[in-house]
Each structure stands twice: as C-alpha cells, then as structure tokens.
Design an enzyme around this catalytic site. Structure first.
Site, PDB file in Angstrom:
ATOM      1  N   ASN A   1      -5.230   4.227  17.484  1.00  0.00           N
ATOM      2  CA  ASN A   1      -3.874   3.776  16.281  1.00  0.00           C
ATOM      3  C   ASN A   1      -4.387   4.774  15.548  1.00  0.00           C
ATOM      4  O   ASN A   1      -5.040   4.547  14.109  1.00  0.00           O
ATOM      5  CB  ASN A   1      -3.310   2.831  16.381  1.00  0.00           C
ATOM      6  CG  ASN A   1      -4.182   1.846  15.691  1.00  0.00           C
ATOM      7  OD1 ASN A   1      -5.604   1.896  15.836  1.00  0.00           O
ATOM      8  ND2 ASN A   1      -3.838   0.864  14.282  1.00  0.00           N
ATOM      9  N   VAL A   2      -2.406   5.250  14.723  1.00  0.00           N
ATOM     10  CA  VAL A   2      -2.932   6.141  13.031  1.00  0.00           C
ATOM     11  C   VAL A   2      -1.732   5.542  12.224  1.00  0.00           C
ATOM     12  O   VAL A   2      -1.295   5.744  12.820  1.00  0.00           O
ATOM     13  CB  VAL A   2      -3.435   7.517  13.713  1.00  0.00           C
ATOM     14  CG1 VAL A   2      -4.044   8.293  12.564  1.00  0.00           C
ATOM     15  CG2 VAL A   2      -4.067   8.154  14.558  1.00  0.00           C
ATOM     16  N   GLU A   3      -2.470   4.970  10.978  1.00  0.00           N
ATOM     17  CA  GLU A   3      -1.536   4.197  10.597  1.00  0.00           C
ATOM     18  C   GLU A   3      -0.801   5.742   9.552  1.00  0.00           C
ATOM     19  O   GLU A   3      -1.793   6.159   9.596  1.00  0.00           O
ATOM     20  CB  GLU A   3      -1.469   2.875  10.124  1.00  0.00           C
ATOM     21  CG  GLU A   3      -1.726   2.082  10.651  1.00  0.00           C
ATOM     22  CD  GLU A   3      -2.340   0.991  10.421  1.00  0.00           C
ATOM     23  OE1 GLU A   3      -1.734  -0.352  10.999  1.00  0.00           O
ATOM     24  OE2 GLU A   3      -2.509   0.293   8.935  1.00  0.00           O
ATOM     25  N   VAL A  32       1.421   5.583   5.671  1.00  0.00           N
ATOM     26  CA  VAL A  32       1.390   4.419   3.885  1.00  0.00           C
ATOM     27  C   VAL A  32       3.141   4.991   4.257  1.00  0.00           C
ATOM     28  O   VAL A  32       3.668   3.564   4.248  1.00  0.00           O
ATOM     29  CB  VAL A  32       1.003   5.210   2.906  1.00  0.00           C
ATOM     30  CG1 VAL A  32       2.281   6.617   2.767  1.00  0.00           C
ATOM     31  CG2 VAL A  32       1.677   4.107   1.359  1.00  0.00           C
ATOM     32  N   ALA A  33       3.544   5.919   4.949  1.00  0.00           N
ATOM     33  CA  ALA A  33       5.090   6.199   4.984  1.00  0.00           C
ATOM     34  C   ALA A  33       5.687   5.578   6.498  1.00  0.00           C
ATOM     35  O   ALA A  33       5.900   5.820   7.725  1.00  0.00           O
ATOM     36  CB  ALA A  33       5.986   7.195   5.336  1.00  0.00           C
ATOM     37  N   TYR A  34       5.522   4.383   7.171  1.00  0.00           N
ATOM     38  CA  TYR A  34       5.584   3.600   8.147  1.00  0.00           C
ATOM     39  C   TYR A  34       7.264   4.097   8.245  1.00  0.00           C
ATOM     40  O   TYR A  34       7.682   4.064   7.641  1.00  0.00           O
ATOM     41  CB  TYR A  34       5.890   1.822   7.655  1.00  0.00           C
ATOM     42  CG  TYR A  34       4.225   0.802   8.818  1.00  0.00           C
ATOM     43  CD1 TYR A  34       3.568   1.492   8.078  1.00  0.00           C
ATOM     44  CD2 TYR A  34       4.690  -0.297   9.090  1.00  0.00           C
ATOM     45  CE1 TYR A  34       1.883   0.919   8.823  1.00  0.00           C
ATOM     46  CE2 TYR A  34       3.396  -0.512   9.397  1.00  0.00           C
ATOM     47  CZ  TYR A  34       2.260  -0.119   9.095  1.00  0.00           C
ATOM     48  OH  TYR A  34       1.200  -0.793   9.491  1.00  0.00           O
ATOM     49  N   CYS A  72       0.363   5.155  18.211  1.00  0.00           N
ATOM     50  CA  CYS A  72      -0.433   4.289  18.693  1.00  0.00           C
ATOM     51  C   CYS A  72      -1.366   4.799  19.565  1.00  0.00           C
ATOM     52  O   CYS A  72      -1.363   6.160  19.651  1.00  0.00           O
ATOM     53  CB  CYS A  72       0.738   4.103  19.554  1.00  0.00           C
ATOM     54  SG  CYS A  72       2.229   2.912  19.390  1.00  0.00           S
ATOM     55  N   GLU A  89      -2.168   4.406  23.175  1.00  0.00           N
ATOM     56  CA  GLU A  89      -1.811   4.920  23.943  1.00  0.00           C
ATOM     57  C   GLU A  89      -1.290   6.693  23.715  1.00  0.00           C
ATOM     58  O   GLU A  89      -1.793   7.367  24.546  1.00  0.00           O
ATOM     59  CB  GLU A  89      -1.337   4.336  24.646  1.00  0.00           C
ATOM     60  CG  GLU A  89      -1.446   2.731  24.721  1.00  0.00           C
ATOM     61  CD  GLU A  89      -0.459   1.866  23.014  1.00  0.00           C
ATOM     62  OE1 GLU A  89      -0.967   0.623  23.579  1.00  0.00           O
ATOM     63  OE2 GLU A  89      -1.230   1.874  22.572  1.00  0.00           O
ATOM     64  N   CYS A 110       3.204  -0.872  23.301  1.00  0.00           N
ATOM     65  CA  CYS A 110       4.861  -0.827  22.809  1.00  0.00           C
ATOM     66  C   CYS A 110       5.984  -0.322  23.546  1.00  0.00           C
ATOM     67  O   CYS A 110       5.186   0.179  24.756  1.00  0.00           O
ATOM     68  CB  CYS A 110       4.690  -0.248  21.912  1.00  0.00           C
ATOM     69  SG  CYS A 110       4.929   1.465  21.475  1.00  0.00           S
TER      70      CYS A 110
END
Length: 130
Positions: free
Chosen positions: A39-41, A43-45, A50, A52, A83
C-alpha cells in the site's frame, strides 16, 4: 520462497506514514513468477493505492494477465481481506477457485478463494453487447 513469505517481506516497504497500517500482497502469475505490491498512502486521502493493486500492476507490467494464487498480510488482529475494489481487480485476472491466503504478522491465517471473496462478481458475461 512461498507466496506468503514474499508478501511478508515486501510489506516492510509499504508507505503508510498516516495510518501506520502496512499491507503486503503477492500474486503468482500463470508462469509461476511472483509479483509483489504494497500500500502507498498519500496525504491527499484517498489518493493512495492498495497492495493488491500494486501487485496486479507489476504482473501486468511484466506481460502476464492471469493470477493463480494470492497472499495478503498485515499487522492486525485478524487476517485482513482485500477492499471491495481490490476484490474486483483480483476477479478480473483470477479464476473463482484461485486460492487466497489472508494473514497477520502474528501468524494467524485464513485460506479462501477469489470466488468466496467476491461472490456474484461482475464479469464480461454481463456485457452482452460487447
């Protein structure tokens, strides 16, 4: 190396500075090659990706289009399921009976299948006009 070991190993590379929830995934292509993702987050959710989806993208980039097995691991109380969006992505490239191993970093695991994760999946048969 097992598929679950590959997912466990790559999980350490996840970029999760906001949630601190690192996920590793590995898929095996029809050739037997293992493709990994994290997973690579952002800051701009919710603009992250994901694990997968990353593994699937690596497989497609390598020229393969069939998943024969999946493993997903995270540090959580019970095995983490993909998800909804990733369930559909897995279903795009895997048969309904493709094995899926969901695991925790503490060793708990749940063995299931792509079809069990997404019963009644949307597929090409629904696009009768194509």
């Amino acid at each position: 190396m097992s598929l679950l070991d590959a997912a466990r190993q790559v999980r350490e590379n996840a970029y999760a500075p906001y949630s601190k929830f690192k996920v590793g995934a590995a898929v095996r292509g029809a050739s037997g090659t293992i493709y990994r993702g994290v997973n690579v987050e952002n800051v701009a959710y919710p603009e992250g990706t994901c694990a997968e989806a990353g593994a699937i993208a690596a497989m497609i980039a390598a020229g393969e289009t069939e998943i024969t097995e999946v493993a997903v691991i995270a540090d959580c109380p019970s095995p983490v399921p993909p998800c909804g969006g990733c369930r559909q992505k897995l279903a795009e490239f895997a048969r309904h009976d493709a094995p899926v191993t969901l695991a925790t970093t503490d060793g708990e695991r749940l063995d299931t299948s792509v079809g069990a994760l997404l019963p009644g999946r949307f597929d090409i048969s629904h696009m009768d006009n194509v």
